[in-house]
Design an enzyme around this catalytic site. Structure first.
Site, mmCIF file in Angstrom:
data_model
loop_
_atom_site.group_PDB
_atom_site.id
_atom_site.type_symbol
_atom_site.label_atom_id
_atom_site.label_comp_id
_atom_site.label_asym_id
_atom_site.label_seq_id
_atom_site.Cartn_x
_atom_site.Cartn_y
_atom_site.Cartn_z
ATOM 1 N N ASN A 93 43.436 39.980 41.150
ATOM 2 C CA ASN A 93 43.763 41.338 41.750
ATOM 3 C C ASN A 93 43.097 41.388 43.332
ATOM 4 O O ASN A 93 41.953 40.997 43.161
ATOM 5 C CB ASN A 93 43.008 42.259 40.968
ATOM 6 C CG ASN A 93 43.282 43.696 41.531
ATOM 7 O OD1 ASN A 93 44.478 43.962 42.183
ATOM 8 N ND2 ASN A 93 42.320 44.655 41.458
ATOM 9 N N SER A 94 44.125 41.393 44.434
ATOM 10 C CA SER A 94 43.498 41.518 45.501
ATOM 11 C C SER A 94 42.891 40.204 45.940
ATOM 12 O O SER A 94 43.504 39.219 45.936
ATOM 13 C CB SER A 94 42.692 42.900 45.671
ATOM 14 O OG SER A 94 42.383 43.236 47.207
ATOM 15 N N MET A 95 41.680 40.098 46.215
ATOM 16 C CA MET A 95 41.006 39.034 46.595
ATOM 17 C C MET A 95 41.083 37.819 45.501
ATOM 18 O O MET A 95 41.082 36.721 45.835
ATOM 19 C CB MET A 95 39.502 39.234 46.995
ATOM 20 C CG MET A 95 38.812 37.867 47.164
ATOM 21 S SD MET A 95 36.894 37.994 46.917
ATOM 22 C CE MET A 95 36.611 38.100 45.312
#
Length: 251
Positions: A93-95
């Site tokens: 998720n994201s990073m």
């Protein structure tokens, strides 16, 4: 590291004797393994969810924080290798999407077991985040407010309580510095399928942004828009894991 020994990278692992697919989950900037705690409840048959704990947070608080996405991966791969004894997927998720992607590249490059699927959520494709204005150099209060304005997800007490901010913001800052400094090295594309998720209200990564993940693989690519914001995928475990389970049933 033996699979029978405690593994700090997988602190909340719940082994299952009937595992058909193991899903390793990588958190967003400033996040930790606890972001995926609820994903271990009511799992589809055959799936095992393994939230990954990066250094410097929660059960690994006090360890040096990672300084680079690519630099993090060799130790991560070595730690996870004993658990790559069944088919597995990488979900970030994201990073965490960047960490999962670089791990997939590392495993393929070193001729190690490779994922059956890469799942990315709320993330621009590799190199995309580096083109956004940098925030990690800002003073603490300004940094926290700027991150909240752009990404959301920071509890109010973090910004209002200096003692909590003193613990949380260094982790978030280090992670954002990794994202801002990440430049993918040239190399062959992945061959596994890639699934991308994005929240309909995500103001950081648009649907068009996540479509750029199609270029990282020669395999199939699909994208799905979810209700919610930048962290939308965290609230849709049943849907995401259900799709992985459906794919297993079709094999």
């Amino acid at each position: 590291m033996s699979d029978l020994m405690p593994n700090p990278w997988l602190p909340n692992r719940r082994r299952a004797s009937d595992t058909v697919l193991r899903v390793f989950c990588f958190p967003h900037a400033g996040g930790a393994a606890s972001a995926f705690r609820t994903w271990q409840q009511h799992l589809p048959y055959g799936l095992e969810v393994c939230p990954v704990q990066l250094p410097g947070r929660e059960s690994r608080f006090g360890e040096p924080l990672p300084t680079g996405v690519v630099d993090l991966v060799p130790d991560l791969a070595e730690a996870l290798l004993p658990a790559l004894d069944v088919p597995f997927a990488l979900l970030g998720n994201s990073m965490g999407a960047l960490v999962a992607y670089e791990l997939a590249r590392h495993l393929r490059r070193d001729h190690l077991p490779s994922p059956t699927r890469l799942v990315v959520a709320g993330a621009k494709p590799p190199g995309g985040a580096a083109r956004m204005p940098a925030l990690s150099h800002l003073p603490d209060l300004e940094f926290g407010r700027a991150m909240q304005a752009r990404h959301g997800g920071i509890p109010a007490e973090v910004l209002d309580d200096p003692q909590i901010a003193e613990i949380y913001l260094p982790v978030l800052r280090a992670d954002m510095a990794m994202v801002e400094g990440y430049v993918p090295e040239p190399g062959p594309p992945l061959t596994c399928p890639v699934s991308a998720y994005v929240g309909a209200g995500d103001t950081v990564s648009s649907a068009e942004d996540v479509d750029g993940w199609a270029a990282v693989t020669t395999g199939r690519f699909d994208r799905r828009i979810l209700p919610g914001d930048h962290f939308a995928v965290l609230g849709h475990a049943e849907l995401v894991l259900g799709r992985l389970a459906d794919e297993l049933a079709l094999r």
